[in-house]
Design an enzyme around this catalytic site. Structure first.
Site: not given
Length: 453
Positions: A56, A131, A155
């Site tokens: 990420k 997210s 997330s």
């Protein structure tokens, strides 16, 4: 797609070929937008040798651009490896590809990224969640064997549920946050997204453990989970009845069938209720935005990333850099966080939210004193469409079943259990006592094998 477990047996040459295949596939499947490199027409970033794991865009990898999918961090090159990256490399893994995300991990759809939106591999009209939407889409779309994400209020678990992969958030402090771009420091936790539960255990084992570089790291013994997985362990599982009943009808029916299967497989099921989720949402958004307003104050045009060119003096540098650099959702949360910390409202909001957090944590601990695991939905619905007009409040409600787990600092995992009539994924969430990830992974493996057979 081969599993992590299988890839760990590959030779150096086979791993290089695997990376080439994944790189070519990412170019062909460019429209999914799981990787930031897909928006920039670049090859997937790579660091070191080993089994490729996607990362990420808020986790520091030395020499890679780290932007948290924000305009304000464009051009910032990470000067060091995060502790999880050091651990990955030491255990035979190689960071490979930068996953798209909601800007500064604030969102539930990966639509607030500066680079553009990520599509759900199950249905391109649907959001992948957020997210860590890029991390989930990469795994579910066959563009990654596994990925790392971060989970502040769901997330990792929510996008895993929307895309149909496994998403595992360890207990707070079990995995080092050193090198993670902070959103809310008391809630953030790095987690893993994988094709199956065993891979989740393998990847978790590679990154977990005490780290002196992180003051919030739990200095307790860590025993590897993957070698000790026990699919036959019979557990006492508390079903959160009010949360299951409040979910969308298709989600509810799928979970009720799953509960019946757990009973049939010898697990003891008891029924409990948790507080009305409106308390979770209020406490979470006060605490998270308060911490975000402090954490994001460092992006001022002096130290990191992009500085506005339209400046005459110091004040204009701060104002214009932040106004131009942050997206709408990030600005909204900074304003809310600054408001709840202001002198007239600190006691009324922030202190009350911390008291509510302690109460929520105590309620979880009370249930887990008597039970091994908690069972409840991950999301109230399946993945929603991009063109669904949602207010900020409606978007915040997407995390209604995940945020309280972060408030309590517990471990949670999202496991696919069914499909709805449109072939969208439905997942169940299991939650464990703090630092009892072994029981959580045992229960998740039992659930996964039950569904597959």
């Amino acid at each position: 797609m081969i599993t992590l477990k299988e890839a760990l047996k590959y030779s150096k040459e086979e791993l290089e070929n695997l990376k080439k295949e994944l790189n070519e596939k990412a170019k062909k499947e460019k429209k999914i937008g799981a990787y930031i490199e897909q928006f920039l027409d670049k090859d997937l970033s790579v660091s070191g040798e080993g089994v490729p794991v996607a990362i990420k865009d808020n986790i520091s990898v030395k020499g890679w651009e780290l932007t948290s999918a924000s305009k304000i961090l464009q051009g910032y090159i990470a000067p060091y490896d995060a502790s999880v990256i050091v651990n990955l490399k030491a255990n035979g893994f190689s960071p490979f590809g930068r996953c798209n995300m909601d800007e500064f991990a604030m969102g539930s759809s990966t639509a607030s990224s500066y680079y553009g939106k990520t599509l759900n591999p199950l249905n391109f009209e649907r959001v992948p969640g957020g997210s860590s939407g890029g991390s989930a889409a990469a795994v579910a779309g066959g563009l990654a064997l596994a990925s790392l994400g971060s989970d502040t209020g769901g997330s990792v678990r929510q996008p895993a549920a929307f895309c149909g992969c496994v998403g595992f958030k360890p207990s707070y402090g079990r995995v080092s946050r050193y090198g993670l771009a902070s959103y809310s420091s008391s809630l953030d936790q790095i987690g893993v997204l994988t094709q199956n539960v065993e891979d989740a255990a393998i990847l978790y084992d590679a990154i977990a453990g005490y780290d002196k570089m992180d003051s919030t790291s739990a200095n307790i013994e860590f025993i590897k989970t993957a070698p000790n997985l026990n699919v036959n362990k019979k557990l006492k599982i508390a079903v959160i009845e009010n949360y299951v009943n409040d979910a969308d009808s298709e989600v509810k029916n799928a979970l009720l069938k799953t509960i019946d299967m757990l009973k049939a497989n010898g697990h003891e099921i008891v029924y409990k209720n948790l507080l009305d989720s409106k308390f979770d949402i209020a406490a979470y958004y006060i605490i998270a935005t308060a911490e975000a307003s402090a954490n994001l104050s460092r992006y001022d045009g002096v130290r990191y990333g992009k500085r506005s060119e339209n400046i005459q003096n110091l004040k204009e540098m701060y104002v214009n850099t932040r106004s131009e650099g942050f997206g709408e959702e990030v600005k909204r949360r900074i304003l809310l966080g600054t408001f709840v910390l202001s002198s007239g409202y600190y006691d009324a909001y922030y202190i009350k939210a911390q008291k509510a957090r302690a109460f929520i944590k105590a309620k979880y601990e009370e249930i887990l004193q008597d039970c091994d695991l908690i069972f409840m939905p991950v999301t109230p619905t399946t993945a929603f469409k991009f063109d669904t007009q949602k207010s900020p409040m409606q978007t915040y409600l997407e995390d209604v079943y995940t945020i309280s787990v972060n408030l309590a600092g517990l471990g949670g995992i999202s496991v696919p259990v069914a499909k709805d009539k449109e072939e969208l994924n439905i997942s169940a969430q299991l939650i464990c006592k703090a630092y009892d990830e072994q029981t959580l992974l045992d229960g998740a493996l039992s659930l996964e094998q039950m569904i597959k057979h």
